[in-house]
Enzyme design. Structure first.
Site, mmCIF file in Angstrom:
data_model
loop_
_atom_site.group_PDB
_atom_site.id
_atom_site.type_symbol
_atom_site.label_atom_id
_atom_site.label_comp_id
_atom_site.label_asym_id
_atom_site.label_seq_id
_atom_site.Cartn_x
_atom_site.Cartn_y
_atom_site.Cartn_z
ATOM 1 N N LYS A 115 0.833 -1.207 0.000
ATOM 2 C CA LYS A 115 0.000 0.000 0.000
ATOM 3 C C LYS A 115 0.864 1.252 0.000
ATOM 4 O O LYS A 115 0.480 2.255 -0.579
ATOM 5 C CB LYS A 115 -0.961 0.001 1.194
ATOM 6 N N LYS A 197 -3.678 -10.657 -7.013
ATOM 7 C CA LYS A 197 -4.960 -10.852 -6.315
ATOM 8 C C LYS A 197 -6.055 -9.977 -6.927
ATOM 9 O O LYS A 197 -5.789 -8.847 -7.327
ATOM 10 C CB LYS A 197 -4.763 -10.470 -4.836
ATOM 11 N N LYS A 200 -10.428 -4.747 -5.063
ATOM 12 C CA LYS A 200 -11.400 -3.711 -5.407
ATOM 13 C C LYS A 200 -10.730 -2.411 -5.808
ATOM 14 O O LYS A 200 -11.361 -1.557 -6.418
ATOM 15 C CB LYS A 200 -12.413 -3.501 -4.276
HETATM 16 P P1 TYM Z 1 -10.487 -6.442 3.092
HETATM 17 O O1 TYM Z 1 -11.545 -5.420 3.300
HETATM 18 O O2 TYM Z 1 -9.368 -6.134 2.171
HETATM 19 O O3 TYM Z 1 -11.142 -7.807 2.604
HETATM 20 C C1 TYM Z 1 -12.197 -8.413 3.302
HETATM 21 C C2 TYM Z 1 -12.041 -9.923 3.313
HETATM 22 O O4 TYM Z 1 -12.110 -10.448 1.986
HETATM 23 C C3 TYM Z 1 -10.956 -11.227 1.707
HETATM 24 N N1 TYM Z 1 -10.572 -11.013 0.308
HETATM 25 C C4 TYM Z 1 -10.264 -12.002 -0.545
HETATM 26 N N2 TYM Z 1 -10.272 -13.343 -0.394
HETATM 27 C C5 TYM Z 1 -9.918 -14.092 -1.470
HETATM 28 N N3 TYM Z 1 -9.563 -13.554 -2.662
HETATM 29 C C6 TYM Z 1 -9.557 -12.220 -2.861
HETATM 30 N N4 TYM Z 1 -9.222 -11.712 -4.046
HETATM 31 C C7 TYM Z 1 -9.931 -11.372 -1.764
HETATM 32 N N5 TYM Z 1 -10.031 -10.033 -1.607
HETATM 33 C C8 TYM Z 1 -10.431 -9.836 -0.336
HETATM 34 C C9 TYM Z 1 -9.888 -10.694 2.670
HETATM 35 O O5 TYM Z 1 -8.891 -11.658 2.900
HETATM 36 C C10 TYM Z 1 -10.713 -10.388 3.899
HETATM 37 O O6 TYM Z 1 -10.924 -11.545 4.668
HETATM 38 N N6 TYM Z 1 -7.679 -6.046 7.196
HETATM 39 C C11 TYM Z 1 -8.911 -6.590 6.680
HETATM 40 C C12 TYM Z 1 -10.151 -6.098 7.388
HETATM 41 C C13 TYM Z 1 -10.157 -6.269 8.867
HETATM 42 C C14 TYM Z 1 -10.360 -7.491 9.559
HETATM 43 C C15 TYM Z 1 -10.334 -7.145 10.935
HETATM 44 C C16 TYM Z 1 -10.571 -8.807 9.137
HETATM 45 C C17 TYM Z 1 -10.017 -5.297 9.808
HETATM 46 N N7 TYM Z 1 -10.129 -5.812 11.038
HETATM 47 C C18 TYM Z 1 -10.508 -8.126 11.906
HETATM 48 C C19 TYM Z 1 -10.732 -9.777 10.123
HETATM 49 C C20 TYM Z 1 -10.695 -9.436 11.492
HETATM 50 C C21 TYM Z 1 -9.035 -6.192 5.222
HETATM 51 O O7 TYM Z 1 -8.469 -5.234 4.790
HETATM 52 O O8 TYM Z 1 -9.916 -6.922 4.506
#
Ligand code: TYM
Length: 334
Positions: A115, A197, A200
């Site tokens: 990032k 990956k 979004k």
């Molecule tokens: P975020 O918002 O980027 O993504 C949310 C969840 O979706 C999964 N994900 C994917 N899985 C498979 N293939 C993909 N292309 C893909 N894109 C997204 C992510 O692995 C995630 O599980 N840091 C976290 C958010 C967060 C969080 C937490 C998660 C904040 N606090 C506490 C669990 C527990 C994040 O940025 O996810």
């Protein structure tokens, strides 16, 4: 009975439209696990502002996620659905954890490195300490299991280390959480660059399938997905990342095993028939989610009421843990 159930917590950032990757890596598991676990699902708006956000869009996306969680099958009468900024105990705990985290631990995080490359004009301290807030999200509910995609594994490792460190320095307080990552779908790849990956934030709209895409958009995106040279349908992430990614999507949409899929297309010439089938299956999988989302999203009052009720439950639980932590840390009571 309720007391004996194990706890899960997970969250997503309201920083854009959700893709099929979010469903494959996380949401789909939330929906299944909520029946057997005490479940909390959070919209992490405070994490989202580690990258600059337009306030109006952030508000919109936050409510979008409250609706999307339900559209995908999260049941707010079973699970606590809430917005992170409504539960200030997360950041309160995050401060204490920040004081237990080494600079090196944060600078090693691959997501921070990625990032800060992508947003080199805004490498803020929040982006750096982001995984500590995530650890607080998890530890404040003593979550046993955290259903996430593969990209969150390193963050989970930090949460585990911080739980152990606090427990060791003071006394046993936090549950050490385990990641729960699906075997298939833990990392859905970009349709245009299958070694990256699906994300979004990818500016190429053809690279991702969004949950609000129409049936035709989905079919077209899959038809145009970049695939590998060769023509047989065989799962091999290393040699055939494009085809393997489409096979994962097909599995998610239909539950067919890789062996079934290979048998179904054995002897077919070229990738076209396979891509047609994947497009059709994924469109059929996303359609009810999209339709339900549009219905739920139209009633903003209900979404706000769900988030409010969720925040009340979450705060009650979070405060109980934070109080203990404050005491152990040596903060005097008000
Ligand atoms: P975020 O918002 O980027 O993504 C949310 C969840 O979706 C999964 N994900 C994917 N899985 C498979 N293939 C993909 N292309 C893909 N894109 C997204 C992510 O692995 C995630 O599980 N840091 C976290 C958010 C967060 C969080 C937490 C998660 C904040 N606090 C506490 C669990 C527990 C994040 O940025 O996810």
């Amino acid at each position: 009975m309720e007391q004996q159930r194990k706890t899960i917590l997970s969250g997503m950032q309201p920083s854009g439209e959700l893709s099929i990757g979010h469903i494959a890596g996380a949401l789909r598991n939330w929906v299944t696990l909520q029946h057997d676990f005490d479940s909390l699902f959070c919209v992490v708006d405070q994490h989202a502002i580690t990258v600059q956000q337009e306030p109006a869009k952030l508000r919109k996306w936050t409510l979008d996620l409250v609706a999307m969680y339900q559209a995908a099958g999260v049941d707010p009468s079973k699970s606590v659905v809430f917005v992170q900024s409504h539960v200030p105990e997360h950041v309160q705990l995050a401060w204490i954890l920040t004081c237990l985290t080494g600079m090196g631990e944060c600078s090693r995080m691959t997501q921070f490195k990625d990032k800060s490359e992508r947003h080199s004009d805004n490498i803020n301290v929040g982006l750096f300490t982001y995984p500590i807030l995530m650890a607080a999200d998890i530890l404040i509910y003593n979550a046993d299991l955290v259903p996430v995609g593969e990209d969150q594994k390193q963050h989970l490792e930090l949460a585990r280390n911080l739980a152990e460190r606090f427990n060791h320095r003071y006394s046993p307080t936090f549950t050490v959480p385990e990641p729960y990552i699906p075997k298939v779908g833990g990392r859905i790849m970009s349709l245009q660059e299958p070694t990256k990956k699906m994300s979004k934030s990818d500016p190429n709209m053809k690279a991702s399938i969004f949950l609000t895409d129409s049936d035709d958009d989905i079919r077209n995106k899959i038809r145009r997905a970049v695939t590998d040279s060769g023509s047989d349908i065989r799962y091999d992430e290393q040699v055939r990342p494009g085809i393997s990614n489409l096979m994962s999507l097909y599995h998610i949409a239909t539950d067919k095993t890789f062996a079934d899929i290979e048998a179904e297309f054995a002897g077919s010439t070229g990738y076209a028939p396979f891509k047609e089938a994947v497009g059709e299956a994924v469109a059929a999988y996303v359609r009810p989610i999209r339709e339900r989302f549009l219905e739920l999203r139209a009633d903003e009052d209900s979404l706000r009421a769900i988030a409010k009720a969720g925040a009340e439950q979450a705060r009650h639980r979070a405060w109980k843990v934070l109080r203990k932590v404050y005491k152990k840390t040596g903060f005097i009571e008000l």
